[in-house]
Scaffold this active site. Structure first.
Site, PDB file in Angstrom:
ATOM      1  CB  THR A 160      12.118 -15.255  69.607  1.00 58.03           C
ATOM      2  OG1 THR A 160      11.452 -14.049  69.196  1.00 58.03           O
ATOM      3  CG2 THR A 160      13.569 -15.200  69.168  1.00 58.03           C
ATOM      4  CG  ASP A 161       6.150 -15.952  67.917  1.00 58.14           C
ATOM      5  OD1 ASP A 161       6.868 -16.765  67.273  1.00 58.14           O
ATOM      6  OD2 ASP A 161       5.107 -15.457  67.447  1.00 58.14           O
TER       7      ASP A 161
ATOM      8  CG  ASP B 130       2.154 -11.784  64.176  1.00 58.36           C
ATOM      9  OD1 ASP B 130       3.264 -11.425  64.607  1.00 58.36           O
ATOM     10  OD2 ASP B 130       1.997 -12.402  63.109  1.00 58.36           O
TER      11      ASP B 130
ATOM     12  CE1 TYR C  23       6.099 -18.233  61.012  1.00 53.79           C
ATOM     13  CE2 TYR C  23       5.344 -20.198  62.164  1.00 53.79           C
ATOM     14  CZ  TYR C  23       5.634 -18.846  62.164  1.00 53.79           C
ATOM     15  OH  TYR C  23       5.460 -18.126  63.307  1.00 53.79           O
TER      16      TYR C  23
HETATM   17 MG    MG Z   1       0.062 -13.433  59.875  1.00 55.79          MG
END
Ligand code: MG
Ligand code: ADP
Length: 393
Positions: free
Chosen positions: A36-37, A183, A235
């Site tokens: 979601t980021d 993160d 990704y």
């Molecule tokens: Mg990482």
């Protein structure tokens, strides 16, 4: 935990002198809010006790040298070279060994914050307790530790959000991994008593006490030891599908859609893109619901949200692997209140929310299932919310 000691030892081997200091930053687990980021949505991670340490000292020239217990050889370049090395051309690998693009990328990003660029060289030796490639963000931990060291040595006087942004720039533009800001924010804003609710569009944050301890709960991490890498394949594809979906919906990012838009989305796009979009839209709602439940009634109520998040990643976003599904299923069958894979997927770790009295039983059950399936034995440990970057020595 011996990583602090290892960083000092590596620094001594590298330089034959004492470091000016040792700085560290934590890894993180994400309680809920996956992929979601970069869609400008919501996440709810917390920093974990596992940390990466950077022993560092000023040099009297303009060279930067980085070494890590994770790597065979140190890498050394002049500070001026950083501007020719980075940003790395889109789609290609960095011109330095990939691991070194994390610390060197942070130096490059921080240098850009000062117009005169009158920084001096540094030696940095790195060691970590954070398992690498396990979905616990060893990447944010190395970025945060190096950023904290350089910010102090170079007297930059910057806040945790700016530190996080430097880490993200390093990861996106120096390493070339198209990851979001979660993160780094989870690591640099870590607190010993709470998770960080983050709005990835505005970067507004709110500390949300998890209440695990008072409720007699533990958060188990099950590291499947299946390694992933975010700079490759899956990704990036997921990210592109989200951008395509937002474009078809005519919105800036999937953050701007809600579950009410799902029927329209289904009509506008192919099935795969729709399922990617549905994951992000429903996951944003689950993060908001998790925060509301934690605040209103405490952590016992969030189990079903964790379970639904896992199902969405497994079936709609298709980023789980057999080991993660087995860990989640076995934990739930053995009595966990909730469980889900955590991190970007394609390997890494799962989390399980478990009554304190049940921790051993759940861990045993997961280990047994892994043996029976012929999987590599998992690493299983508990984590509590922990503090962000700090100077240790
Ligand atoms: Mg990482
Ligand atoms: P995760 O963040 O989930 O652990 P990533 O693929 O995002 O996984 O980041 C892992 C990469 O970060 C490693 O492959 C390595 O390049 C770099 N890295 C992480 N920790 C260290 C370390 N202690 N020393 C050197 N490089 C590291």
């Amino acid at each position: 935990m011996t990583a602090l000691h290892d960083a000092r030892g590596l620094f001594a081997d590298l330089t034959d002198r004492e470091p000016d200091g040792v700085w560290s930053a934590p890894g993180r687990v994400n309680l809920i809010g996956e992929h979601t980021d970069y869609n400008e949505g919501f996440v709810l991670p917390f920093a974990i006790p596992h940390r990466t340490f950077a022993a560092a000292a000023a040099r009297d020239d303009d060279r930067i040298r980085v070494a890590s217990t994770f790597a065979e050889q140190p890498v050394e370049v002049s500070l001026r070279d950083l501007e020719t090395l980075f940003p790395t051309a889109s789609g290609s690998a960095p011109a330095v060994p990939e691991w070194s693009a994390y610390p060197l990328g942070v130096a490059w990003a921080l240098r850009a914050l000062r117009a005169d660029r009158t920084m001096f060289g540094v030696d940095i030796a790195i060691a970590s307790d954070v398992p690498v490639g396990a979905g616990l963000s060893s990447s944010a931990a190395i970025e945060g530790a190096v950023a904290a060291a350089l910010a102090e040595l170079w007297a930059l006087g910057i806040d945790p959000v700016t530190l996080a942004q430097a880490g993200r720039r390093a990861e996106n533009e120096a390493v070339g991994a198209p990851t979001g800001i979660m993160d780094q924010m989870a690591s640099t804003l870590g607190r010993a008593d709470a998770a960080t609710f983050l709005d990835c569009r505005t970067l507004e944050t709110r500390s949300i006490p998890t209440g695990f301890e008072a409720a007699g709960l533990e958060l188990l991490v099950i590291d499947t030891r299946v390694k992933h890498a975010h700079s490759t394949g899956g990704y990036r594809e997921r990210r592109e599908a989200c951008e395509r979906g937002a474009g078809l919906l005519g919105i800036r990012s999937l953050r701007d859609a809600t579950t009410a838009d799902l029927p329209r989305a289904a009509a506008l796009m192919d099935d795969t893109t729709f399922r990617r979009v549905r994951h992000v839209i429903t996951e944003n709602q689950r993060v908001l619901d998790t925060v509301a439940v934690l605040e209103a009634e405490g952590p016992h109520g969030i189990g079903q949200l964790l379970v639904a998040s896992h199902a969405s990643m497994r079936d709609d976003f298709e980023i789980s692997v057999a080991e993660l599904d087995a860990a989640v299923d076995a934990a739930l069958a053995a009595g966990a209140i909730g469980a889900r894979m955590t991190g970007g997927g394609f390997g890494g770790a799962a989390i399980a929310l478990v009554e304190r009295t049940q921790v051993a039983a759940v861990a045993d059950a997961v280990e047994r299932v892994f043996v029976d399936a012929g999987f590599t034995a998992p690493h299983i440990f508990t984590v509590t919310p922990s503090e962000g970057p700090r100077r240790d020595v």
